[in-house]
Scaffold this active site. Sequence first.
Site, PDB file in Angstrom:
ATOM      1  N   PHE A 154       0.857  -1.190   0.000  1.00 13.04           N
ATOM      2  CA  PHE A 154       0.000   0.000   0.000  1.00 13.04           C
ATOM      3  C   PHE A 154       0.892   1.238   0.000  1.00 13.04           C
ATOM      4  O   PHE A 154       1.866   1.303   0.736  1.00 13.04           O
ATOM      5  CB  PHE A 154      -0.925  -0.006   1.222  1.00 13.04           C
ATOM      6  CG  PHE A 154      -2.112   0.891   1.068  1.00 13.04           C
ATOM      7  CD1 PHE A 154      -3.216   0.484   0.345  1.00 13.04           C
ATOM      8  CD2 PHE A 154      -2.109   2.147   1.636  1.00 13.04           C
ATOM      9  CE1 PHE A 154      -4.316   1.326   0.189  1.00 13.04           C
ATOM     10  CE2 PHE A 154      -3.200   2.992   1.498  1.00 13.04           C
ATOM     11  CZ  PHE A 154      -4.302   2.585   0.769  1.00 13.04           C
ATOM     12  N   LEU A 176      -0.908  -3.348   8.210  1.00  8.64           N
ATOM     13  CA  LEU A 176      -1.470  -4.265   9.196  1.00  8.64           C
ATOM     14  C   LEU A 176      -0.993  -5.700   8.999  1.00  8.64           C
ATOM     15  O   LEU A 176      -1.015  -6.487   9.945  1.00  8.64           O
ATOM     16  CB  LEU A 176      -2.996  -4.213   9.179  1.00  8.64           C
ATOM     17  CG  LEU A 176      -3.616  -2.977   9.819  1.00  8.64           C
ATOM     18  CD1 LEU A 176      -5.129  -2.985   9.656  1.00  8.64           C
ATOM     19  CD2 LEU A 176      -3.239  -2.863  11.285  1.00  8.64           C
ATOM     20  N   HIS A 227      -9.360   5.529  10.624  1.00  8.47           N
ATOM     21  CA  HIS A 227      -8.593   4.386  10.110  1.00  8.47           C
ATOM     22  C   HIS A 227      -7.081   4.606  10.232  1.00  8.47           C
ATOM     23  O   HIS A 227      -6.343   3.674  10.549  1.00  8.47           O
ATOM     24  CB  HIS A 227      -8.984   4.122   8.647  1.00  8.47           C
ATOM     25  CG  HIS A 227      -8.398   2.881   8.078  1.00  8.47           C
ATOM     26  ND1 HIS A 227      -8.761   1.621   8.511  1.00  8.47           N
ATOM     27  CD2 HIS A 227      -7.470   2.700   7.112  1.00  8.47           C
ATOM     28  CE1 HIS A 227      -8.071   0.716   7.839  1.00  8.47           C
ATOM     29  NE2 HIS A 227      -7.287   1.339   6.985  1.00  8.47           N
TER      30      HIS A 227
END
Length: 158
Positions: free
Chosen positions: A30, A65, A96
Amino acid sequence: MFGADKGHLEPTNARLDGRKLAIGIVQARFNEPITSTLAQACRTELAALGVAVKNIDHIMVPGALEVPLALQALAEKNSYDALIALGCIIRGETYHFELVANESGAGVMRVSLDYQIPIANAILTVDTLEQAIARQIEKGRDAARVAVEMVNLLEKVA
């Protein structure tokens, strides 16, 4: 190092000799333009510190994560002297950001403590893309230096 008559650690300069080290890198995909630059800077610095290319394993995971689980899998192999976490979390308009930043950071630390292995955490947590770009090269280099320094420090303490 411990002095026989002193019983305490004396301050020493950082040892940045990576010639005999094996390093595992976990990179989040990401924000890949940032994380790939982090990874390149990190690998370049590891080479400058003497870590052989054949002694660097580099894997990618979807996001920050997932980094701790991959670090744990590498730590369980007991084949690495240190690990490096690379990622980039850019603040958005929701909660988030805090969740991902806090949980990934806690996961990285937990793996390090549970497996007693140094992990250089270079998961950037920034407000803007511009901040990430400004930090990507130096933080990649820093991660390499931290990993090598901590291995050498822990060997000296042991």
